[in-house]
Write an enzyme that holds these catalytic residues in place. Structure first.
Site, PDB file in Angstrom:
ATOM      1  N   HIS A  12     -15.422   3.619   1.763  1.00  0.00           N
ATOM      2  CA  HIS A  12     -14.731   4.310   0.681  1.00  0.00           C
ATOM      3  C   HIS A  12     -15.590   5.429   0.081  1.00  0.00           C
ATOM      4  O   HIS A  12     -16.818   5.313  -0.021  1.00  0.00           O
ATOM      5  CB  HIS A  12     -14.320   3.313  -0.402  1.00  0.00           C
ATOM      6  CG  HIS A  12     -13.340   2.297   0.088  1.00  0.00           C
ATOM      7  ND1 HIS A  12     -13.690   1.002   0.381  1.00  0.00           N
ATOM      8  CD2 HIS A  12     -12.015   2.399   0.359  1.00  0.00           C
ATOM      9  CE1 HIS A  12     -12.621   0.344   0.798  1.00  0.00           C
ATOM     10  NE2 HIS A  12     -11.592   1.166   0.797  1.00  0.00           N
ATOM     11  N   LEU A  13     -14.895   6.500  -0.313  1.00  0.00           N
ATOM     12  CA  LEU A  13     -15.584   7.727  -0.711  1.00  0.00           C
ATOM     13  C   LEU A  13     -16.492   7.551  -1.924  1.00  0.00           C
ATOM     14  O   LEU A  13     -17.656   7.975  -1.903  1.00  0.00           O
ATOM     15  CB  LEU A  13     -14.550   8.826  -0.996  1.00  0.00           C
ATOM     16  CG  LEU A  13     -15.107  10.157  -1.500  1.00  0.00           C
ATOM     17  CD1 LEU A  13     -16.115  10.743  -0.513  1.00  0.00           C
ATOM     18  CD2 LEU A  13     -13.973  11.150  -1.763  1.00  0.00           C
TER      19      LEU A  13
ATOM     20  N   LYS B 250       1.924  -3.434   6.591  1.00  0.00           N
ATOM     21  CA  LYS B 250       2.306  -3.680   5.200  1.00  0.00           C
ATOM     22  C   LYS B 250       3.810  -3.467   5.015  1.00  0.00           C
ATOM     23  O   LYS B 250       4.488  -4.235   4.316  1.00  0.00           O
ATOM     24  CB  LYS B 250       1.532  -2.756   4.268  1.00  0.00           C
ATOM     25  CG  LYS B 250       0.057  -3.063   4.164  1.00  0.00           C
ATOM     26  CD  LYS B 250      -0.207  -4.306   3.324  1.00  0.00           C
ATOM     27  CE  LYS B 250      -1.683  -4.457   3.015  1.00  0.00           C
ATOM     28  NZ  LYS B 250      -1.971  -5.642   2.172  1.00  0.00           N
TER      29      LYS B 250
ATOM     30  N   PHE C 130      -2.386   2.704  -4.505  1.00  0.00           N
ATOM     31  CA  PHE C 130      -2.986   3.928  -4.000  1.00  0.00           C
ATOM     32  C   PHE C 130      -4.468   3.597  -3.752  1.00  0.00           C
ATOM     33  O   PHE C 130      -4.747   2.554  -3.168  1.00  0.00           O
ATOM     34  CB  PHE C 130      -2.742   5.073  -4.973  1.00  0.00           C
ATOM     35  CG  PHE C 130      -1.333   5.614  -4.886  1.00  0.00           C
ATOM     36  CD1 PHE C 130      -1.075   6.821  -4.276  1.00  0.00           C
ATOM     37  CD2 PHE C 130      -0.254   4.874  -5.378  1.00  0.00           C
ATOM     38  CE1 PHE C 130       0.227   7.303  -4.160  1.00  0.00           C
ATOM     39  CE2 PHE C 130       1.047   5.340  -5.266  1.00  0.00           C
ATOM     40  CZ  PHE C 130       1.289   6.552  -4.656  1.00  0.00           C
ATOM     41  N   ASN C 131      -5.426   4.372  -4.160  1.00  0.00           N
ATOM     42  CA  ASN C 131      -6.825   4.101  -3.829  1.00  0.00           C
ATOM     43  C   ASN C 131      -7.510   3.378  -4.986  1.00  0.00           C
ATOM     44  O   ASN C 131      -7.727   3.973  -6.050  1.00  0.00           O
ATOM     45  CB  ASN C 131      -7.544   5.415  -3.511  1.00  0.00           C
ATOM     46  CG  ASN C 131      -6.998   6.070  -2.263  1.00  0.00           C
ATOM     47  OD1 ASN C 131      -7.438   5.795  -1.153  1.00  0.00           O
ATOM     48  ND2 ASN C 131      -5.996   6.930  -2.441  1.00  0.00           N
TER      49      ASN C 131
ATOM     50  N   TYR D 231      -2.290   0.007   9.519  1.00  0.00           N
ATOM     51  CA  TYR D 231      -2.380  -0.609   8.195  1.00  0.00           C
ATOM     52  C   TYR D 231      -1.063  -0.449   7.429  1.00  0.00           C
ATOM     53  O   TYR D 231      -0.488  -1.418   6.930  1.00  0.00           O
ATOM     54  CB  TYR D 231      -3.529   0.019   7.417  1.00  0.00           C
ATOM     55  CG  TYR D 231      -3.708  -0.532   6.028  1.00  0.00           C
ATOM     56  CD1 TYR D 231      -4.107  -1.848   5.828  1.00  0.00           C
ATOM     57  CD2 TYR D 231      -3.484   0.269   4.914  1.00  0.00           C
ATOM     58  CE1 TYR D 231      -4.281  -2.356   4.544  1.00  0.00           C
ATOM     59  CE2 TYR D 231      -3.655  -0.228   3.628  1.00  0.00           C
ATOM     60  CZ  TYR D 231      -4.054  -1.538   3.446  1.00  0.00           C
ATOM     61  OH  TYR D 231      -4.223  -2.033   2.183  1.00  0.00           O
TER      62      TYR D 231
ATOM     63  N   PHE E  81     -14.460  13.597   5.634  1.00  0.00           N
ATOM     64  CA  PHE E  81     -13.631  13.647   6.831  1.00  0.00           C
ATOM     65  C   PHE E  81     -12.420  14.548   6.620  1.00  0.00           C
ATOM     66  O   PHE E  81     -11.574  14.273   5.770  1.00  0.00           O
ATOM     67  CB  PHE E  81     -13.170  12.237   7.201  1.00  0.00           C
ATOM     68  CG  PHE E  81     -14.299  11.336   7.608  1.00  0.00           C
ATOM     69  CD1 PHE E  81     -14.746  11.310   8.921  1.00  0.00           C
ATOM     70  CD2 PHE E  81     -14.921  10.531   6.662  1.00  0.00           C
ATOM     71  CE1 PHE E  81     -15.789  10.477   9.292  1.00  0.00           C
ATOM     72  CE2 PHE E  81     -15.963   9.696   7.025  1.00  0.00           C
ATOM     73  CZ  PHE E  81     -16.407   9.668   8.345  1.00  0.00           C
TER      74      PHE E  81
ATOM     75  N   ARG F 179     -10.188  11.826  10.308  1.00  0.00           N
ATOM     76  CA  ARG F 179     -10.032  10.526  10.943  1.00  0.00           C
ATOM     77  C   ARG F 179      -8.695  10.430  11.666  1.00  0.00           C
ATOM     78  O   ARG F 179      -7.706  11.026  11.256  1.00  0.00           O
ATOM     79  CB  ARG F 179     -10.117   9.413   9.888  1.00  0.00           C
ATOM     80  CG  ARG F 179     -11.517   9.196   9.339  1.00  0.00           C
ATOM     81  CD  ARG F 179     -11.487   8.267   8.167  1.00  0.00           C
ATOM     82  NE  ARG F 179     -12.807   7.892   7.705  1.00  0.00           N
ATOM     83  CZ  ARG F 179     -13.058   7.328   6.526  1.00  0.00           C
ATOM     84  NH1 ARG F 179     -12.062   7.079   5.693  1.00  0.00           N
ATOM     85  NH2 ARG F 179     -14.288   6.998   6.180  1.00  0.00           N
TER      86      ARG F 179
ATOM     87  N   THR G 225       0.823  -1.210   0.000  1.00  0.00           N
ATOM     88  CA  THR G 225       0.000   0.000   0.000  1.00  0.00           C
ATOM     89  C   THR G 225       0.855   1.256   0.000  1.00  0.00           C
ATOM     90  O   THR G 225       1.971   1.264   0.545  1.00  0.00           O
ATOM     91  CB  THR G 225      -0.919   0.024   1.235  1.00  0.00           C
ATOM     92  OG1 THR G 225      -1.611   1.292   1.305  1.00  0.00           O
ATOM     93  CG2 THR G 225      -0.121  -0.137   2.521  1.00  0.00           C
TER      94      THR G 225
END
Length: 213
Positions: free
Chosen positions: A80-81, A33, A57-58, A29, A99, A172, A5
């Site tokens: 997730h957004l 990793k 990435f995302n 997280y 957030f 967050r 990640t």
């Protein structure tokens, strides 16, 4: 092949983020990793083992099978957004919470690099051809350009053609802050056998959102 990640980089001091950028995860997280990445490096050196870590990435979107079938993800609860914004547009949730505000970005919201899940799958196949005994190779996987949370919201509104309520929520815990000018946060791209910096850009957020289940 290890699914790592970009969270291993934490809050980057400068951009672009490349595979040699300093690692400094700010959450569990990313920490775990990175620990596995390091263990793999040690193992490959000790046993002439070939390995590749792909630092995502995302990941977003769903895979179009070409026969009308879509393969996506279904989280309960969803965090997730993009799918949350679509849920808000479709009335599945009352409102969308963003957030964190006050980020050092153009509109003050967090900036993320999104990669389509189909591109991610292709990258895994390309990476297999780059495995060599005794080497642990690391590749960043991203779209190559950052999108702010507000840009994602606007894209969802365009795709869904439906209004929905958006509210602000506190940042967050241990959520990495993007550096200034994070919209230009280029990742190194998909691995190829010729050169790790070669990459192919994927369309922006609206096409990704339109292929999200």
């Amino acid at each position: 092949m290890f699914s790592s990640t970009a969270a291993v980089y934490g809050e980057p001091a400068e951009l672009p983020l490349v595979e040699t950028s300093p690692t400094n995860p700010v959450n569990t997280y990313g920490d775990t990793k990175l620990a596995v990445d390091r263990a793999i490096t040690t193992y490959t050196r000790a046993f002439e083992f070939g390995a590749i870590s792909l630092r995502y990435f995302n990941v977003a979107g769903a895979h179009d099978c070409g026969d009308g079938t879509m393969i996506g993800e279904h989280h309960i609860p969803e965090t997730h957004l993009i799918p949350l914004a679509l849920d808000a547009a479709l009335g599945r949730i009352d409102k969308l919470s963003l957030f964190g505000e006050g980020c050092p970005t153009t509109d003050g919201t967090c900036v993320c690099d999104y990669i389509h899940v189909t591109d991610l799958a292709r990258a895994h196949l390309l990476a297999l051809a780059a495995v060599h005994p005794g080497e642990h190779k690391i590749y960043n996987l991203g779209n190559g350009f950052g999108f702010s949370n507000l840009q994602v919201v606007q894209a969802i509104r365009e795709v869904a053609a439906l209004p929905f309520e958006v509210t602000s929520a506190p940042r967050r815990t241990r959520q990495p802050l993007p550096p200034p000018n994070a919209h230009n946060a280029h990742s190194a791209g998909h691995p190829k056998t010729r050169h790790p910096r070669e990459r192919r850009r994927r369309p922006a957020i609206p096409p990704i959102a339109s292929l999200t289940t």
